[in-house]
Design a protein around this motif. Structure first.
Motif, PDB file in Angstrom:
ATOM      1  N   TYR A  75       0.942  -0.951  -0.094  1.00 23.15           N
ATOM      2  CA  TYR A  75       0.346  -0.269   0.024  1.00 23.15           C
ATOM      3  C   TYR A  75       0.748   1.230   0.011  1.00 23.15           C
ATOM      4  CZ  TYR A  75      -3.853  -2.626   1.125  1.00 23.15           C
ATOM      5  OH  TYR A  75      -4.741  -4.508   0.822  1.00 23.15           O
ATOM      6  N   VAL A  78      -0.584   4.224  -2.040  1.00 20.85           N
ATOM      7  CA  VAL A  78      -1.860   4.663  -1.081  1.00 20.85           C
ATOM      8  C   VAL A  78      -1.039   6.053   0.103  1.00 20.85           C
ATOM      9  CG1 VAL A  78      -4.262   4.701  -0.314  1.00 20.85           C
ATOM     10  CG2 VAL A  78      -3.711   3.268  -1.899  1.00 20.85           C
ATOM     11  N   LEU A  82      -2.005   9.822   0.908  1.00 23.46           N
ATOM     12  CA  LEU A  82      -2.987  10.062   1.876  1.00 23.46           C
ATOM     13  C   LEU A  82      -2.148  10.493   3.560  1.00 23.46           C
ATOM     14  CD1 LEU A  82      -5.073   9.002   2.916  1.00 23.46           C
ATOM     15  CD2 LEU A  82      -4.984   6.832   4.219  1.00 23.46           C
ATOM     16  N   HIS A 212      -4.510  15.576  -3.189  1.00 27.90           N
ATOM     17  CA  HIS A 212      -3.884  13.767  -2.745  1.00 27.90           C
ATOM     18  C   HIS A 212      -4.814  12.998  -1.635  1.00 27.90           C
ATOM     19  CE1 HIS A 212       0.362  15.507  -2.176  1.00 27.90           C
ATOM     20  NE2 HIS A 212       0.579  16.592  -1.719  1.00 27.90           N
ATOM     21  N   TYR A 213      -5.464  13.230  -1.899  1.00 26.68           N
ATOM     22  CA  TYR A 213      -7.044  12.338  -1.244  1.00 26.68           C
ATOM     23  C   TYR A 213      -7.386  11.798  -2.274  1.00 26.68           C
ATOM     24  CZ  TYR A 213      -7.605  14.654   4.062  1.00 26.68           C
ATOM     25  OH  TYR A 213      -7.465  14.424   4.988  1.00 26.68           O
ATOM     26  N   ALA A 216      -4.615   9.060  -3.515  1.00 25.85           N
ATOM     27  CA  ALA A 216      -4.736   7.765  -2.445  1.00 25.85           C
ATOM     28  C   ALA A 216      -5.620   7.431  -3.136  1.00 25.85           C
ATOM     29  CB  ALA A 216      -4.592   8.678  -0.487  1.00 25.85           C
ATOM     30  N   ARG A 219      -5.374   4.820  -6.118  1.00 21.14           N
ATOM     31  CA  ARG A 219      -4.976   4.261  -6.494  1.00 21.14           C
ATOM     32  C   ARG A 219      -4.772   3.267  -5.235  1.00 21.14           C
ATOM     33  NH1 ARG A 219       1.035   7.659  -5.216  1.00 21.14           N
ATOM     34  NH2 ARG A 219       1.290   8.168  -7.529  1.00 21.14           N
ATOM     35  N   TRP A 220      -5.981   3.132  -4.322  1.00 18.67           N
ATOM     36  CA  TRP A 220      -6.496   2.781  -3.463  1.00 18.67           C
ATOM     37  C   TRP A 220      -7.641   1.491  -4.698  1.00 18.67           C
ATOM     38  CZ3 TRP A 220      -6.394   0.295   0.978  1.00 18.67           C
ATOM     39  CH2 TRP A 220      -7.006  -1.067   1.207  1.00 18.67           C
TER      40      TRP A 220
END
Length: 305
Positions: A75, A78, A82, A212-213, A216, A219-220
């Motif tokens: 991860y 991510v 995050l 950035h949120y 993240a 990518r999740w």
């Protein structure tokens, strides 16, 4: 190497560091007037421990980030955006609160410090510890805010930290020169200008945190396709930011001067999305409105130095 990344941290540490330097300088001046200069070592001790504490917080958080990434390598793509978004959010809240609080308290700050110090000196044997605590809290407060802000740029490498170190050094020098009488500046005007600059920097940090949120979560979803319902537009480059409402890449690219300078200072982006635009306008309207209202409220005494 992108040296423009040092500019936001330079201005923030200059403002926060200068604020702390003024508080410490005022305490030293009050001790001198009260003929209690034997307590000066307690002031210096509070400064030293406050700076060390701020650095330790930064190191612990940095090590925590690395440990977390090593513990969950799958991860890593991510975790980093995050955490940068989370630190950015914390910095936005803390800096916004401090901007408004400091502006509101600017007229009574000197009186409050003098009152607190007078009460501390009345404690006789405990006066040293009281002065030490007063200074420690002042330095730690500014230091913690600065560290959190710096950590929101941790993916940019050491350049933001270098900018922060230069800004802090300049703040200390200015504080010393002012209280030695070597220079005179309109302190209220200085904070008003730096406050306006800080408002724009925080607004830019808001845009960056939202990106950035989005990264993240995007990518999740890449790692967990079954979570595509979390995205508004899973097939687009934006996951939660909505449609693109701004594209100035052909006019003012954000990777070339002067766009890169605007990006570093104010969060300018050649691509802007709907959620970003709405959030930025709401932030400037709410926090900016409160800030300018406070400035208008203290305008009658703006000539003080």
């Amino acid at each position: 190497m992108d040296w423009t990344a040092a500019l936001p941290t330079f201005f923030v540490t200059l403002r926060e560091g200068f604020e702390a330097a003024l508080v410490v300088g005022l305490i030293l001046a009050c001790l001198y007037k009260a003929k209690q200069t034997h307590l000066n070592p307690w002031v210096y001790g509070g400064i030293a421990l406050g700076l060390v504490g701020s650095v330790v917080v930064g190191l612990l958080l940095t090590w925590g980030i690395e440990a977390f990434s090593l513990a969950y390598p799958q991860y890593e793509t991510v975790i980093k955006p995050l955490l940068e978004a989370v630190f950015g959010t914390i910095a936005i809240v803390m800096l916004s609160w401090m901007l408004l609080w400091m502006t509101q308290q600017s007229r009574s700050l000197k009186t409050e410090i003098e009152t607190s110090l007078s009460q501390a000196l009345l404690q006789d044997s405990d006066a040293g510890w009281a002065v030490f605590t007063l200074v420690l809290i002042a330095v730690l407060r500014e230091g913690f805010e600065t560290v959190v802000f710096l950590l929101s740029y941790f993916q940019a490498g050491f350049v933001p930290w270098l900018g922060g170190a230069i800004g802090l050094s300049l703040a200390i020098v200015l504080g010393l020169l002012i209280f030695q009488g070597s220079i005179q500046i309109n302190i209220r005007l200085f904070f008003q200008i730096m406050g306006l600059l800080l408002l724009l920097i925080i607004g830019g940090l808001l845009l960056s945190a939202l990106i950035h949120y989005d990264i993240a979560l995007y990518r999740w979803v890449d790692l967990h396709p079954q979570a595509q319902s979390l995205c508004f537009n899973p097939s687009e480059s934006s996951c939660i930011l909505g449609p693109r409402v701004w594209d100035t890449s052909s006019i003012l690219p954000d990777r070339q001067f002067p766009g890169i300078l605007l990006k570093a200072l104010f969060g300018y982006r050649q691509h802007l999305y709907l959620v970003q635009a709405i959030s930025y306008l709401m932030f400037i309207t709410l926090i900016g409105g409160l800030y300018f209202r406070t400035l208008n409220h203290i305008a009658p005494s703006a000539g003080q130095k």
